[in-house]
Design a protein around this motif. Structure first.
Motif, PDB file in Angstrom:
ATOM      1  N   ALA A   1       7.590  18.582   4.939  1.00 13.50           N
ATOM      2  CA  ALA A   1       6.002  18.799   3.889  1.00 13.50           C
ATOM      3  C   ALA A   1       5.569  18.799   5.150  1.00 13.50           C
ATOM      4  O   ALA A   1       5.020  18.351   5.980  1.00 13.50           O
ATOM      5  N   GLU A   2       4.056  20.031   4.601  1.00 10.32           N
ATOM      6  CA  GLU A   2       3.337  20.577   5.517  1.00 10.32           C
ATOM      7  C   GLU A   2       2.877  19.120   6.010  1.00 10.32           C
ATOM      8  O   GLU A   2       1.423  18.631   7.017  1.00 10.32           O
ATOM      9  N   GLU A   3       2.401  18.117   4.357  1.00 11.69           N
ATOM     10  CA  GLU A   3       1.297  17.700   4.262  1.00 11.69           C
ATOM     11  C   GLU A   3       1.279  15.898   4.959  1.00 11.69           C
ATOM     12  O   GLU A   3       1.144  15.294   4.922  1.00 11.69           O
ATOM     13  N   ASP A   4       2.999  16.184   4.840  1.00 11.34           N
ATOM     14  CA  ASP A   4       3.839  14.865   5.615  1.00 11.34           C
ATOM     15  C   ASP A   4       3.475  14.874   7.066  1.00 11.34           C
ATOM     16  O   ASP A   4       3.452  13.580   7.836  1.00 11.34           O
ATOM     17  N   LYS A   5       3.415  15.368   7.498  1.00 13.48           N
ATOM     18  CA  LYS A   5       2.586  15.581   9.564  1.00 13.48           C
ATOM     19  C   LYS A   5       1.479  15.036   9.502  1.00 13.48           C
ATOM     20  O   LYS A   5       1.362  14.783  11.171  1.00 13.48           O
ATOM     21  N   ARG A   6       0.678  14.626   8.654  1.00  7.59           N
ATOM     22  CA  ARG A   6      -0.989  13.595   8.892  1.00  7.59           C
ATOM     23  C   ARG A   6       0.056  12.094   9.153  1.00  7.59           C
ATOM     24  O   ARG A   6      -0.720  11.720  10.422  1.00  7.59           O
ATOM     25  N   PHE A   7       1.094  11.614   9.126  1.00  6.22           N
ATOM     26  CA  PHE A   7       1.746  10.184   9.941  1.00  6.22           C
ATOM     27  C   PHE A   7       1.944  10.452  11.091  1.00  6.22           C
ATOM     28  O   PHE A   7       2.297   9.451  11.665  1.00  6.22           O
ATOM     29  N   ILE A   8       2.247  11.902  11.524  1.00  8.78           N
ATOM     30  CA  ILE A   8       2.692  11.425  13.125  1.00  8.78           C
ATOM     31  C   ILE A   8       1.877  12.071  14.410  1.00  8.78           C
ATOM     32  O   ILE A   8       1.453  12.587  15.647  1.00  8.78           O
ATOM     33  N   GLU A   9       0.290  12.441  13.031  1.00 11.05           N
ATOM     34  CA  GLU A   9      -1.145  14.063  13.480  1.00 11.05           C
ATOM     35  C   GLU A   9      -1.369  11.735  15.013  1.00 11.05           C
ATOM     36  O   GLU A   9      -1.806  13.007  16.123  1.00 11.05           O
TER      37      GLU A   9
ATOM     38  N   GLY B   1      19.525  13.852  18.476  1.00  7.92           N
ATOM     39  CA  GLY B   1      19.628  14.471  19.396  1.00  7.92           C
ATOM     40  C   GLY B   1      18.429  15.961  19.443  1.00  7.92           C
ATOM     41  O   GLY B   1      18.672  16.959  19.980  1.00  7.92           O
ATOM     42  N   GLN B   2      17.332  15.984  17.916  1.00  7.05           N
ATOM     43  CA  GLN B   2      16.534  17.200  17.944  1.00  7.05           C
ATOM     44  C   GLN B   2      15.622  17.105  17.659  1.00  7.05           C
ATOM     45  O   GLN B   2      14.832  15.789  17.536  1.00  7.05           O
ATOM     46  N   SER B   3      14.921  18.596  18.103  1.00  5.23           N
ATOM     47  CA  SER B   3      13.308  17.627  18.269  1.00  5.23           C
ATOM     48  C   SER B   3      12.311  17.493  17.383  1.00  5.23           C
ATOM     49  O   SER B   3      12.650  18.492  16.310  1.00  5.23           O
ATOM     50  N   ALA B   4      11.157  17.205  17.094  1.00  9.67           N
ATOM     51  CA  ALA B   4      10.470  16.504  16.091  1.00  9.67           C
ATOM     52  C   ALA B   4      10.068  18.443  15.120  1.00  9.67           C
ATOM     53  O   ALA B   4      10.324  17.947  14.431  1.00  9.67           O
ATOM     54  N   ARG B   5       9.497  18.998  15.958  1.00  7.54           N
ATOM     55  CA  ARG B   5       9.490  20.542  15.977  1.00  7.54           C
ATOM     56  C   ARG B   5      10.658  21.316  14.210  1.00  7.54           C
ATOM     57  O   ARG B   5       9.814  21.841  13.729  1.00  7.54           O
TER      58      ARG B   5
ATOM     59  N   ASP C   1       0.892  -1.077   0.441  1.00  9.10           N
ATOM     60  CA  ASP C   1      -0.375   0.147   0.310  1.00  9.10           C
ATOM     61  C   ASP C   1       1.141   1.180  -0.045  1.00  9.10           C
ATOM     62  O   ASP C   1       1.554   1.516   0.516  1.00  9.10           O
ATOM     63  N   LYS C   2       0.747   1.989  -1.075  1.00 13.91           N
ATOM     64  CA  LYS C   2       1.592   3.687  -1.338  1.00 13.91           C
ATOM     65  C   LYS C   2       1.759   4.200   0.413  1.00 13.91           C
ATOM     66  O   LYS C   2       2.674   4.867   0.230  1.00 13.91           O
ATOM     67  N   GLU C   3      -0.018   4.279   1.042  1.00  9.38           N
ATOM     68  CA  GLU C   3       0.338   5.007   2.023  1.00  9.38           C
ATOM     69  C   GLU C   3       0.489   5.113   2.853  1.00  9.38           C
ATOM     70  O   GLU C   3       1.669   5.344   3.859  1.00  9.38           O
ATOM     71  N   THR C   4       1.300   3.754   2.816  1.00  7.45           N
ATOM     72  CA  THR C   4       2.229   2.648   4.386  1.00  7.45           C
ATOM     73  C   THR C   4       3.271   2.974   4.236  1.00  7.45           C
ATOM     74  O   THR C   4       3.903   2.988   4.680  1.00  7.45           O
ATOM     75  N   LEU C   5       3.882   2.342   2.737  1.00  5.13           N
ATOM     76  CA  LEU C   5       5.356   3.085   2.431  1.00  5.13           C
ATOM     77  C   LEU C   5       5.549   4.763   2.623  1.00  5.13           C
ATOM     78  O   LEU C   5       6.507   5.023   2.748  1.00  5.13           O
ATOM     79  N   LYS C   6       4.579   5.026   2.591  1.00  3.21           N
ATOM     80  CA  LYS C   6       4.910   6.722   2.792  1.00  3.21           C
ATOM     81  C   LYS C   6       5.216   6.855   4.208  1.00  3.21           C
ATOM     82  O   LYS C   6       6.095   7.625   4.704  1.00  3.21           O
ATOM     83  N   GLY C   7       4.493   6.421   5.190  1.00  2.00           N
ATOM     84  CA  GLY C   7       3.934   6.571   6.367  1.00  2.00           C
ATOM     85  C   GLY C   7       5.476   5.520   6.927  1.00  2.00           C
ATOM     86  O   GLY C   7       5.810   6.038   8.082  1.00  2.00           O
ATOM     87  N   ILE C   8       6.354   4.892   6.159  1.00  2.00           N
ATOM     88  CA  ILE C   8       7.103   4.354   7.017  1.00  2.00           C
ATOM     89  C   ILE C   8       8.421   4.853   6.302  1.00  2.00           C
ATOM     90  O   ILE C   8       9.507   6.007   7.539  1.00  2.00           O
ATOM     91  N   GLU C   9       8.548   5.837   5.126  1.00  2.00           N
ATOM     92  CA  GLU C   9       9.464   6.667   4.697  1.00  2.00           C
ATOM     93  C   GLU C   9       9.180   8.387   5.716  1.00  2.00           C
ATOM     94  O   GLU C   9      10.679   8.193   6.102  1.00  2.00           O
ATOM     95  N   VAL C  10       8.424   8.448   5.774  1.00  2.00           N
ATOM     96  CA  VAL C  10       8.731   9.663   6.706  1.00  2.00           C
ATOM     97  C   VAL C  10       8.697   9.181   8.158  1.00  2.00           C
ATOM     98  O   VAL C  10       9.496  10.216   9.040  1.00  2.00           O
ATOM     99  N   LEU C  11       8.036   8.645   8.773  1.00  2.00           N
ATOM    100  CA  LEU C  11       8.374   8.170  10.437  1.00  2.00           C
ATOM    101  C   LEU C  11       9.832   7.792  11.021  1.00  2.00           C
ATOM    102  O   LEU C  11      10.714   7.974  11.086  1.00  2.00           O
TER     103      LEU C  11
END
Length: 365
Positions: A184-192, A175-179, A155-165
């Motif tokens: 890309a703003e749209e890729d932040k959906r995977f951590i919501e 040692g850096q914070s997620a912020r 599934d493409k969405e699952t693979l994209k999620g793995i890439e982003v995470l």
């Protein structure tokens, strides 16, 4: 929308003094009520002098300011991510807040021993950051494991999620914070759904001695340098001064006291302003005989979204809004006079609400 900010900090940095002062504070423009809904949650009215003017003009039965909640996130110490102190319980509390107020000690005082033996606000900041980053790594790893098990389907969405995470994992491990991750703003959906603690906006609250409250000191400059790439707010505050202000009965007393210190407003007001700026918030008003009320929305919100803050039915059945600017209302002194002068407008669903708008909504459900 109720704005909620979590206050964190190591022991003996002034966090408890600050929270207690905020929790007993009175609104600066007028004496609106304050209440405590939980031992570690305080609700403070957001000071807005426009409400006082609107009250004088409309003479309503009551005035309702918008509010901000401060949550005292206690027990956050070195090792909190592993459950030290009250770590797990209070790390959970942070997940629900809109922004984090990170109190760092920027004052010398031989009578208040620092938990690590010396005053070093950047080191203190990094200790808290590390604990939050470690907790975020746990969350990212759990979701990554879940997605990897699902990835066999291709599934493409699952693979994209793995890439982003995976990007977040690498960033946190360095040692850096997620912020601070450039993504890309749209890729932040995977951590919501996992509500990363270090993705939350942060205000660094530099707690200084009274003599440094206007212009800061060397410790404040160290903090500013350390966080310059974080898109964070830095506010100078003296918890001791805020404690003095909190017990004063009238706005006049508080204003005189602040003027003697060379301050135009209290630290509480500056904290609230910083939170509004950081979270891109603004205020609109409803004005009538029964009530004058302030409402908090995001900048860029359109008419239906603003209406939805009052009630979800207002958003669902939104037809149009009657709108006056604050400047026009205060100039013409009434809604009728604004209408006669052509300053009362009818706006539809695409209208972008402006700060200070006075609005009435027409809806049908």
């Amino acid at each position: 929308m109720a704005l909620q900010c979590g206050i964190v900090g190591l022991p003996n940095v002034g966090k408890s003094t600050l929270f207690n002062a905020l929790s007993s504070a009175k609104a600066q423009a007028a004496n609106f009520p304050f209440c405590t809904i939980d031992p570690n949650v305080g609700i403070v009215t957001v000071p807005d002098k426009r409400l006082v003017v609107l009250e004088e003009l409309a003479k309503p039965q009551r005035v309702v300011p918008t509010t901000i909640e401060f949550v005292d996130i206690a027990g956050l110490v070195k090792g909190a991510s592993k459950g030290e102190g009250l770590g797990n319980q209070f790390l959970g509390n942070i997940r629900t807040v809109d922004a984090i107020i990170h109190v760092v000690r920027c004052f010398e005082n031989e009578n208040i021993i620092h938990v690590d033996g010396s005053v070093n606000p950047v080191r203190d900041k990094e200790i808290i950051d590390t604990e939050l980053q470690l907790k975020d790594l746990e969350s990212v790893d759990k979701k990554l494991d879940k997605l990897k098990k699902m990835s066999k389907t291709g599934d493409k969405e699952t693979l994209k999620g793995i890439e982003v995470l995976s990007q977040y994992k690498q960033h946190l491990e360095s040692g850096q914070s997620a912020r601070t991750l450039q993504i890309a703003e749209e890729d932040k959906r995977f951590i919501e759904d996992i509500q990363l603690l270090t993705a939350k906006p942060v205000i660094y609250c530099c707690n200084v001695e009274e003599s440094s409250v206007v212009s800061g000191n060397k410790y404040v400059e160290q903090v500013r340098e350390a966080v310059k790439n974080e898109n964070a707010e830095v506010v100078i505050i003296s918890a001791a001064i805020e404690a003095d202000i909190a017990v004063m009965d009238t706005a006049e007393e508080r204003e005189l006291f602040l003027a003697e210190l060379g301050l135009q407003e209290s630290g509480l007001n500056r904290l609230i302003s910083a939170a509004y700026h950081l979270l891109n918030l603004q205020t609109y008003f409803t004005v009538g005989e029964k009530e004058v009320r302030a409402w908090t929305i995001h900048k860029g919100d359109k008419g239906p979204q603003a209406a939805g803050v009052i009630h979800s039915d207002f958003e669902k059945g939104f037809i149009r809004a009657q709108v006056m600017s604050y400047a026009d209302f205060t100039h013409y002194k009434s809604e009728a006079a604004c209408r006669d002068a052509g300053k009362l407008r009818s706006e539809g669903k695409e209208y972008v609400v402006q700060d200070g708008d006075i609005m009435h909504f027409l809806f049908n459900v």
